[in-house]
Design an enzyme around this catalytic site. Sequence first.
Site, PDB file in Angstrom:
ATOM      1  N   CYS A 185       0.813  -1.232   0.000  1.00  0.00           N
ATOM      2  CA  CYS A 185       0.000   0.000   0.000  1.00  0.00           C
ATOM      3  C   CYS A 185       0.840   1.272   0.000  1.00  0.00           C
ATOM      4  CB  CYS A 185      -0.936   0.022   1.203  1.00  0.00           C
ATOM      5  SG  CYS A 185      -1.977  -1.426   1.291  1.00  0.00           S
ATOM      6  N   HIS A 240      -3.339   6.838   2.873  1.00  0.00           N
ATOM      7  CA  HIS A 240      -3.804   5.579   2.293  1.00  0.00           C
ATOM      8  C   HIS A 240      -5.215   5.289   2.828  1.00  0.00           C
ATOM      9  CE1 HIS A 240      -4.244   1.566   1.052  1.00  0.00           C
ATOM     10  NE2 HIS A 240      -3.938   1.004   2.204  1.00  0.00           N
ATOM     11  N   ASN A 252     -10.251  -0.409   0.106  1.00  0.00           N
ATOM     12  CA  ASN A 252      -8.790  -0.314   0.137  1.00  0.00           C
ATOM     13  C   ASN A 252      -8.241  -0.801  -1.203  1.00  0.00           C
ATOM     14  OD1 ASN A 252      -6.051  -0.724   0.501  1.00  0.00           O
ATOM     15  ND2 ASN A 252      -6.249  -1.766   2.474  1.00  0.00           N
TER      16      ASN A 252
HETATM   17  N1  ACO Z   1     -18.640  -8.609   9.386  1.00  0.00           N
HETATM   18  C1  ACO Z   1     -19.073  -8.838  10.638  1.00  0.00           C
HETATM   19  N2  ACO Z   1     -18.250  -9.137  11.648  1.00  0.00           N
HETATM   20  C2  ACO Z   1     -16.942  -9.228  11.397  1.00  0.00           C
HETATM   21  C3  ACO Z   1     -16.415  -9.017  10.100  1.00  0.00           C
HETATM   22  C4  ACO Z   1     -17.318  -8.697   9.076  1.00  0.00           C
HETATM   23  N3  ACO Z   1     -16.922  -8.449   7.811  1.00  0.00           N
HETATM   24  N4  ACO Z   1     -15.066  -9.155  10.154  1.00  0.00           N
HETATM   25  C5  ACO Z   1     -14.753  -9.457  11.432  1.00  0.00           C
HETATM   26  N5  ACO Z   1     -15.890  -9.504  12.168  1.00  0.00           N
HETATM   27  C6  ACO Z   1     -16.025  -9.799  13.595  1.00  0.00           C
HETATM   28  C7  ACO Z   1     -14.868 -10.620  14.115  1.00  0.00           C
HETATM   29  O1  ACO Z   1     -15.081 -12.004  13.879  1.00  0.00           O
HETATM   30  C8  ACO Z   1     -14.890 -10.272  15.588  1.00  0.00           C
HETATM   31  O2  ACO Z   1     -15.899 -11.034  16.196  1.00  0.00           O
HETATM   32  P1  ACO Z   1     -15.667 -11.666  17.674  1.00  0.00           P
HETATM   33  O3  ACO Z   1     -15.489 -10.478  18.575  1.00  0.00           O
HETATM   34  O4  ACO Z   1     -16.936 -12.429  17.922  1.00  0.00           O
HETATM   35  O5  ACO Z   1     -14.449 -12.500  17.559  1.00  0.00           O
HETATM   36  C9  ACO Z   1     -15.358  -8.825  15.612  1.00  0.00           C
HETATM   37  O6  ACO Z   1     -15.979  -8.578  14.323  1.00  0.00           O
HETATM   38  C10 ACO Z   1     -14.240  -7.825  15.810  1.00  0.00           C
HETATM   39  O7  ACO Z   1     -13.160  -8.181  14.933  1.00  0.00           O
HETATM   40  P2  ACO Z   1     -11.870  -7.306  14.850  1.00  0.00           P
HETATM   41  O8  ACO Z   1     -10.932  -7.916  13.869  1.00  0.00           O
HETATM   42  O9  ACO Z   1     -11.369  -7.018  16.232  1.00  0.00           O
HETATM   43  O10 ACO Z   1     -12.473  -5.946  14.224  1.00  0.00           O
HETATM   44  P3  ACO Z   1     -11.764  -4.592  14.048  1.00  0.00           P
HETATM   45  O11 ACO Z   1     -12.536  -3.563  14.712  1.00  0.00           O
HETATM   46  O12 ACO Z   1     -10.283  -4.662  14.330  1.00  0.00           O
HETATM   47  O13 ACO Z   1     -11.919  -4.343  12.479  1.00  0.00           O
HETATM   48  C11 ACO Z   1     -10.606  -4.499  10.464  1.00  0.00           C
HETATM   49  C12 ACO Z   1     -11.344  -5.266  11.563  1.00  0.00           C
HETATM   50  C13 ACO Z   1     -11.628  -3.654   9.741  1.00  0.00           C
HETATM   51  C14 ACO Z   1      -9.988  -5.506   9.530  1.00  0.00           C
HETATM   52  C15 ACO Z   1      -9.541  -3.593  11.105  1.00  0.00           C
HETATM   53  O14 ACO Z   1      -8.756  -4.337  11.995  1.00  0.00           O
HETATM   54  C16 ACO Z   1      -8.630  -2.959  10.066  1.00  0.00           C
HETATM   55  O15 ACO Z   1      -9.037  -2.103   9.317  1.00  0.00           O
HETATM   56  N6  ACO Z   1      -7.356  -3.337  10.079  1.00  0.00           N
HETATM   57  C17 ACO Z   1      -6.343  -2.683   9.234  1.00  0.00           C
HETATM   58  C18 ACO Z   1      -6.429  -3.035   7.790  1.00  0.00           C
HETATM   59  C19 ACO Z   1      -5.385  -2.216   7.054  1.00  0.00           C
HETATM   60  O16 ACO Z   1      -5.078  -1.107   7.413  1.00  0.00           O
HETATM   61  N7  ACO Z   1      -4.753  -2.720   6.092  1.00  0.00           N
HETATM   62  C20 ACO Z   1      -3.713  -1.826   5.507  1.00  0.00           C
HETATM   63  C21 ACO Z   1      -2.853  -2.451   4.741  1.00  0.00           C
HETATM   64  S1  ACO Z   1      -3.644  -3.486   3.542  1.00  0.00           S
HETATM   65  C22 ACO Z   1      -2.445  -3.892   2.392  1.00  0.00           C
HETATM   66  O17 ACO Z   1      -1.300  -3.624   2.581  1.00  0.00           O
HETATM   67  C23 ACO Z   1      -2.913  -4.726   1.220  1.00  0.00           C
END
Ligand code: ACO
Length: 335
Positions: free
Chosen positions: A122, A262, A292
């Site tokens: 990214c 980003h 993204n």
């Molecule tokens: N729909 C519903 N629930 C979901 C989903 C979904 N799509 N995805 C995860 N959940 C659930 C999980 O299972 C978890 O449930 P649990 O508590 O029962 O276990 C709950 O939601 C919370 O999950 P988290 O992973 O803690 O959610 P978080 O708030 O961290 O959000 C996310 C997840 C959106 C992926 C976030 O962590 C994020 O944006 N991370 C960074 C991504 C990024 O910046 N990437 C950049 C580089 S990408 C590249 O280089 C290609």
Amino acid sequence: MPPTFNAKARGASRILGTGRYVPERVLTNKDLEKIVDTSDEWITARTGMKRRHVVSEGEYTSDLAAAALKDAAEDAGLELSDLDAIIVATATSDMIFPSAACLVQQHLDLGGIAAFDIGAACSGFIYGTTMANSLIASGQFGTIGVIGAETLTRITNYEDRSTCVLFGDGAGAVICVPGNGKQGVMAAYLGADGNLSHLLNMPAGGTRLPASYETVDNRLHSIHMEGAEVFKSAVRAMESSAVKALELADITPEDVDLLITHQANIRIIKATASRVHIPPEKVYINVHEYGNTSAASIPIALDEARKGGLISEGTTVMMVAFGGGFTWGSLVVSF
Ligand code: ACO
């Protein structure tokens, strides 16, 4: 932190034109509700995403990249034949080799000029534009097309709800030419930490784990991500990259007219902006429309902002990225 800016490169290049191309096909949160156990509410609240553009059968990264570069050249008022080099930042090239840049060159019938890819996930567009600035500073090249292009949906596992809702496809491009003493790159900063490569990667398909029945059965040809860890690292690295860029450009947050980070997650964008003391009205956000798009996200946003009238002569734009590797970087550019 290692040294990051060669004073000779300050003002070496400027961005003369910008362009973008995104596929027509759209995948909405409601569409994703039919594919995995998720909801529009969860995706919107946790990521800020509503839609993402997705390639169709027969549409490849190099097609998107070539269309974005054409758009940027037109915007710059140049012929494609004025280019001396093409740099493509991508993690989703059409093939392991040749490079996407060579395929773009073939598409556009630009045989003979230098063409190569940058692999910094990214952060690739920041890496590519920094490279172009340095190549122009060295005097080796005059006019360089830098493209960020991705088809992440081709390496997305649509059975994994924690990643499949995040990614979209697209391409953005800029034309870099020598600076004119007024407009140009004011700061460029790059960094990486390979020790954290396991938190965000595509395990198979390279030479370490070539394709086999086992790699396919285990879904190793798609993005694997420890979302929460990536989130924390992204905010920290983007904050420190932005601070470093301000320092190198010798400006304050008040001097920044527009912040383009980003577009990975609206919460990451807002947290970064707040930590760097850039007010919301100066922060460009389009993650709701594209998701993204990795290396393409900043140049797509830059082109939208420019063509939408947010960037004109004298505007100072700060761009900040973070991605797999981990990699990070920032640029301050005066338009
Ligand atoms: N729909 C519903 N629930 C979901 C989903 C979904 N799509 N995805 C995860 N959940 C659930 C999980 O299972 C978890 O449930 P649990 O508590 O029962 O276990 C709950 O939601 C919370 O999950 P988290 O992973 O803690 O959610 P978080 O708030 O961290 O959000 C996310 C997840 C959106 C992926 C976030 O962590 C994020 O944006 N991370 C960074 C991504 C990024 O910046 N990437 C950049 C580089 S990408 C590249 O280089 C290609």
